[in-house]
Design a protein around this motif. Structure first.
Motif, PDB file in Angstrom:
ATOM      1  N   ILE A 119       0.838  -1.201   0.000  1.00  0.00           N
ATOM      2  CA  ILE A 119       0.000   0.000   0.000  1.00  0.00           C
ATOM      3  C   ILE A 119       0.876   1.255   0.000  1.00  0.00           C
ATOM      4  O   ILE A 119       0.641   2.203  -0.759  1.00  0.00           O
ATOM      5  N   ASP A 120       1.916   1.250   0.846  1.00  0.00           N
ATOM      6  CA  ASP A 120       2.828   2.397   0.896  1.00  0.00           C
ATOM      7  C   ASP A 120       3.554   2.587  -0.428  1.00  0.00           C
ATOM      8  O   ASP A 120       3.828   3.727  -0.839  1.00  0.00           O
ATOM      9  N   ALA A 121       3.889   1.495  -1.095  1.00  0.00           N
ATOM     10  CA  ALA A 121       4.581   1.583  -2.383  1.00  0.00           C
ATOM     11  C   ALA A 121       3.711   2.273  -3.428  1.00  0.00           C
ATOM     12  O   ALA A 121       4.218   3.047  -4.257  1.00  0.00           O
ATOM     13  N   GLN A 122       2.405   2.015  -3.399  1.00  0.00           N
ATOM     14  CA  GLN A 122       1.505   2.680  -4.352  1.00  0.00           C
ATOM     15  C   GLN A 122       1.395   4.175  -4.034  1.00  0.00           C
ATOM     16  O   GLN A 122       1.377   5.021  -4.940  1.00  0.00           O
ATOM     17  N   PHE A 123       1.328   4.517  -2.742  1.00  0.00           N
ATOM     18  CA  PHE A 123       1.329   5.927  -2.342  1.00  0.00           C
ATOM     19  C   PHE A 123       2.613   6.619  -2.784  1.00  0.00           C
ATOM     20  O   PHE A 123       2.594   7.748  -3.275  1.00  0.00           O
ATOM     21  N   GLU A 124       3.740   5.933  -2.583  1.00  0.00           N
ATOM     22  CA  GLU A 124       5.035   6.512  -2.920  1.00  0.00           C
ATOM     23  C   GLU A 124       5.149   6.752  -4.427  1.00  0.00           C
ATOM     24  O   GLU A 124       5.677   7.787  -4.867  1.00  0.00           O
ATOM     25  N   ALA A 125       4.645   5.809  -5.222  1.00  0.00           N
ATOM     26  CA  ALA A 125       4.697   5.970  -6.680  1.00  0.00           C
ATOM     27  C   ALA A 125       3.884   7.197  -7.116  1.00  0.00           C
ATOM     28  O   ALA A 125       4.317   7.972  -7.977  1.00  0.00           O
ATOM     29  N   TYR A 126       2.705   7.385  -6.505  1.00  0.00           N
ATOM     30  CA  TYR A 126       1.877   8.541  -6.844  1.00  0.00           C
ATOM     31  C   TYR A 126       2.551   9.838  -6.385  1.00  0.00           C
ATOM     32  O   TYR A 126       2.529  10.850  -7.105  1.00  0.00           O
ATOM     33  N   LEU A 127       3.161   9.818  -5.202  1.00  0.00           N
ATOM     34  CA  LEU A 127       3.847  11.007  -4.679  1.00  0.00           C
ATOM     35  C   LEU A 127       5.015  11.389  -5.581  1.00  0.00           C
ATOM     36  O   LEU A 127       5.225  12.580  -5.876  1.00  0.00           O
ATOM     37  N   GLN A 128       5.781  10.397  -6.030  1.00  0.00           N
ATOM     38  CA  GLN A 128       6.910  10.689  -6.909  1.00  0.00           C
ATOM     39  C   GLN A 128       6.430  11.290  -8.226  1.00  0.00           C
ATOM     40  O   GLN A 128       7.086  12.163  -8.796  1.00  0.00           O
ATOM     41  N   GLU A 129       5.279  10.814  -8.716  1.00  0.00           N
ATOM     42  CA  GLU A 129       4.726  11.393  -9.938  1.00  0.00           C
ATOM     43  C   GLU A 129       4.294  12.841  -9.699  1.00  0.00           C
ATOM     44  O   GLU A 129       4.488  13.707 -10.550  1.00  0.00           O
ATOM     45  N   GLU A 130       3.715  13.113  -8.531  1.00  0.00           N
ATOM     46  CA  GLU A 130       3.306  14.470  -8.191  1.00  0.00           C
ATOM     47  C   GLU A 130       4.486  15.423  -8.089  1.00  0.00           C
ATOM     48  O   GLU A 130       4.378  16.595  -8.445  1.00  0.00           O
ATOM     49  N   LEU A 131       5.607  14.926  -7.590  1.00  0.00           N
ATOM     50  CA  LEU A 131       6.769  15.785  -7.350  1.00  0.00           C
ATOM     51  C   LEU A 131       7.613  16.011  -8.601  1.00  0.00           C
ATOM     52  O   LEU A 131       8.571  16.793  -8.554  1.00  0.00           O
ATOM     53  N   LYS A 132       7.272  15.332  -9.701  1.00  0.00           N
ATOM     54  CA  LYS A 132       8.025  15.537 -10.939  1.00  0.00           C
ATOM     55  C   LYS A 132       7.823  16.952 -11.472  1.00  0.00           C
ATOM     56  O   LYS A 132       6.772  17.558 -11.266  1.00  0.00           O
ATOM     57  N   ILE A 133       8.817  17.452 -12.164  1.00  0.00           N
ATOM     58  CA  ILE A 133       8.686  18.771 -12.798  1.00  0.00           C
ATOM     59  C   ILE A 133       7.669  18.704 -13.932  1.00  0.00           C
ATOM     60  O   ILE A 133       6.798  19.570 -14.065  1.00  0.00           O
ATOM     61  N   ARG A 135       4.692  16.620 -15.000  1.00  0.00           N
ATOM     62  CA  ARG A 135       3.775  15.599 -14.513  1.00  0.00           C
ATOM     63  C   ARG A 135       2.763  15.213 -15.590  1.00  0.00           C
ATOM     64  O   ARG A 135       2.411  16.030 -16.429  1.00  0.00           O
ATOM     65  N   VAL A 136       2.338  13.966 -15.536  1.00  0.00           N
ATOM     66  CA  VAL A 136       1.319  13.481 -16.471  1.00  0.00           C
ATOM     67  C   VAL A 136       0.238  12.755 -15.667  1.00  0.00           C
ATOM     68  O   VAL A 136      -0.129  11.620 -15.968  1.00  0.00           O
ATOM     69  N   LEU A 137      -0.269  13.417 -14.637  1.00  0.00           N
ATOM     70  CA  LEU A 137      -1.237  12.786 -13.749  1.00  0.00           C
ATOM     71  C   LEU A 137      -2.546  12.450 -14.462  1.00  0.00           C
ATOM     72  O   LEU A 137      -3.257  11.527 -14.056  1.00  0.00           O
ATOM     73  N   HIS A 138      -2.882  13.200 -15.519  1.00  0.00           N
ATOM     74  CA  HIS A 138      -4.147  12.926 -16.216  1.00  0.00           C
ATOM     75  C   HIS A 138      -4.084  11.586 -16.954  1.00  0.00           C
ATOM     76  O   HIS A 138      -5.120  10.964 -17.212  1.00  0.00           O
ATOM     77  N   ASN A 139      -2.877  11.128 -17.304  1.00  0.00           N
ATOM     78  CA  ASN A 139      -2.733   9.838 -17.960  1.00  0.00           C
ATOM     79  C   ASN A 139      -2.106   8.788 -17.039  1.00  0.00           C
ATOM     80  O   ASN A 139      -1.864   7.653 -17.465  1.00  0.00           O
ATOM     81  N   TYR A 140      -1.845   9.167 -15.807  1.00  0.00           N
ATOM     82  CA  TYR A 140      -1.166   8.266 -14.873  1.00  0.00           C
ATOM     83  C   TYR A 140      -2.134   7.186 -14.390  1.00  0.00           C
ATOM     84  O   TYR A 140      -3.269   7.478 -14.008  1.00  0.00           O
ATOM     85  N   HIS A 141      -1.670   5.939 -14.413  1.00  0.00           N
ATOM     86  CA  HIS A 141      -2.498   4.839 -13.906  1.00  0.00           C
ATOM     87  C   HIS A 141      -2.381   4.803 -12.391  1.00  0.00           C
ATOM     88  O   HIS A 141      -1.372   4.361 -11.845  1.00  0.00           O
ATOM     89  N   ASP A 142      -3.414   5.274 -11.738  1.00  0.00           N
ATOM     90  CA  ASP A 142      -3.430   5.356 -10.274  1.00  0.00           C
ATOM     91  C   ASP A 142      -3.624   3.957  -9.697  1.00  0.00           C
ATOM     92  O   ASP A 142      -4.654   3.330  -9.886  1.00  0.00           O
ATOM     93  N   THR A 143      -2.603   3.459  -8.979  1.00  0.00           N
ATOM     94  CA  THR A 143      -2.678   2.118  -8.404  1.00  0.00           C
ATOM     95  C   THR A 143      -2.945   2.140  -6.902  1.00  0.00           C
ATOM     96  O   THR A 143      -2.861   1.093  -6.241  1.00  0.00           O
ATOM     97  N   ARG A 144      -3.267   3.301  -6.337  1.00  0.00           N
ATOM     98  CA  ARG A 144      -3.566   3.369  -4.905  1.00  0.00           C
ATOM     99  C   ARG A 144      -4.827   2.562  -4.586  1.00  0.00           C
ATOM    100  O   ARG A 144      -5.790   2.583  -5.344  1.00  0.00           O
ATOM    101  N   ILE A 145      -4.792   1.851  -3.481  1.00  0.00           N
ATOM    102  CA  ILE A 145      -5.905   0.983  -3.109  1.00  0.00           C
ATOM    103  C   ILE A 145      -7.080   1.826  -2.609  1.00  0.00           C
ATOM    104  O   ILE A 145      -6.943   2.593  -1.662  1.00  0.00           O
ATOM    105  N   HIS A 146      -8.236   1.661  -3.253  1.00  0.00           N
ATOM    106  CA  HIS A 146      -9.422   2.435  -2.885  1.00  0.00           C
ATOM    107  C   HIS A 146     -10.294   1.723  -1.852  1.00  0.00           C
ATOM    108  O   HIS A 146     -10.958   2.384  -1.052  1.00  0.00           O
TER     109      HIS A 146
END
Length: 428
Positions: A119-133, A135-146
């Motif tokens: 679960i933490d690994a999925q959060f970390e992957a999303y955080l790293q994507e957010e912190l990029k200069i 970012r492609v969050l609109h096309n990012y495959h969100d793997t965080r557990i809902h």
């Protein structure tokens, strides 16, 4: 034009004299969302053999590929599968994560750790994507557990310690929905008591499960009612049987038939309504706004980022970066100085060791040299003694040979004299 200030917001509310068109924003948002599609990620936690895969097939009215897990796993492994589903004109990217081998080990103390790490690994992957200069969050495959469907074995007694420990570790990271698996294994009266016992144990141990939201008037009543039915007692089956004039999903037993979608038999319909048809978007929002934000805040605080300085003034990102950079450079210089001092100390220690070794070598060399000289002197003395003995022997030999020669000469002259005397006597 009349106007008024809204207290505390610093903005004016003004009337419109005609139609503008921004009332179409909800429709625009719906169209954009439908075109983009949705994603939903479910984590199924429970012991092997509780029907997790079957329930997923039943929930989404399809057959997901997968092989049944064995009970011989050395540890807990998380297996993730993603599927593209379509219903009407809505596309859903569904990810199902199962905990293979959970509860199968003799020592179950650390069974929850691989789940927390995932679960933490999925959060970390999303955080790293957010912190990029970039970012492609609109096309990012969100793997965080809902949503986490926690499968409870139908023992009819109480929760296992493994269940309590695991849910306690997960409740701050994911939306937990506890369900009693294979609920047809216990009677209705036992099931009612089991639900009360589970709820009591969760409360007494401080486990926070997901509560269906009641702040939205449109779903407040149904969600409030369903909260009282937790944990849901469910049955899964993909087999259809003819009951009356309809084909229905059911399980056939010698004593009768259990209908999956009959609310008098189990809570499967309630689970499907709450999980998919009513609260799927709230589960997504809770994951982002609550669980991910908690993880993000903790990680940024670990990195040294703060909202305010000691004087309660807002921190700018640049100031935070500079402060963290200076702190890092200071620590780096300190470590460099410590390493330099350590290097110098080690060089000195090595030099001392080498000097001591050199001294020992010189002393050993001197001892060996003296020993060699002594041995050489002894050998020379012995050689001289042997030479003297050889010379004496040679002198004696020479003298003996001389005497022998003289004796032979004397013997020869006497023989000649006797021969002459014999000849002379023969003539006479």
């Amino acid at each position: 034009m009349d106007s008024e200030y809204v207290k505390g917001e610093g903005c004016r509310t003004v009337p419109l004299s005609g139609h503008v068109g921004f009332d179409s924003l909800p429709d625009q948002l719906v169209n954009k969302s439908v075109n983009h599609g949705f994603c939903f990620n479910i984590l199924c936690v429970g012991e092997t053999g509780l029907g997790k895969s079957t329930l997923m097939d039943t929930l989404f009215n399809t057959k997901f590929e997968g092989e049944p897990a064995s009970h011989s796993q050395p540890g807990v492994k998380l297996k993730s599968n993603t599927y593209d589903l379509q219903e009407s004109n809505v596309n859903l990217k569904l990810t199902i994560v199962s905990t293979v081998g959970f509860g199968d080990q003799i020592n179950k103390e650390d069974s929850y750790k691989p789940i927390v790490e995932f679960i933490d690994a999925q959060f970390e992957a999303y955080l790293q994507e957010e912190l990029k200069i970039k970012r492609v969050l609109h096309n990012y495959h969100d793997t965080r557990i809902h949503a986490c469907l926690y499968f409870i074995a139908p023992t009819g007694h109480s929760l296992k310690s493994l269940d309590l420990v695991t849910m306690k570790k997960l409740d701050s990271k994911v939306n937990i929905i506890p369900i009693i698996a294979k609920s047809d294994a216990v009677s209705k009266s036992e099931l009612t008591k089991f639900k009360i016992k589970i709820t009591s144990e969760l409360v007494s141990n401080g486990v926070q499960i997901y509560q269906f939201p009641t702040d939205d008037e449109s779903v407040a009543e149904i969600n409030g009612t369903m909260n009282a039915h937790l944990p849901f007692a469910v049955i899964g089956s993909t087999e259809e049987m003819k009951i009356g004039n309809k084909m229905m999903k059911a399980r056939q037993y010698p004593w009768g038939t259990v209908q999956v979608e009959n609310e008098a038999h189990c809570d499967f319909v309630k689970l499907r309504e709450m999980l998919i048809r009513v609260n799927m978007e709230d589960l997504r929002e809770q994951t982002h706004a609550r669980h991910y934000e908690l993880y993000r805040r903790c990680k940024l605080e670990e990195m040294g980022f703060k909202d305010t300085d000691p004087d309660s003034k807002p921190f700018s990102l640049q100031e935070t970066y500079e402060a963290k950079r200076n702190e890092f450079l200071g620590e780096l210089q300190k470590k460099e100085e410590e390493m330099r001092q350590m290097f110098v100390q080690r060089v000195k220690e090595k030099e001392a060791e080498l000097k001591e070794a050199e001294k020992e070598l010189h002393e050993k060399f001197d001892r060996l040299k003296k020993l060699h000289q002594d041995e050489k002197k002894k050998l020379e003395d012995k050689k001289k003694s042997l030479d003297d003995e050889v010379n004496a022997f040679k002198q004696k030999k020479t003298a003996a040979e001389l005497l022998q020669s003289q004796a032979q000469q004397a013997g020869g002259s006497q023989t000649l004299k006797r021969d002459k005397e014999r000849k002379n006597s023969g003539f006479l």
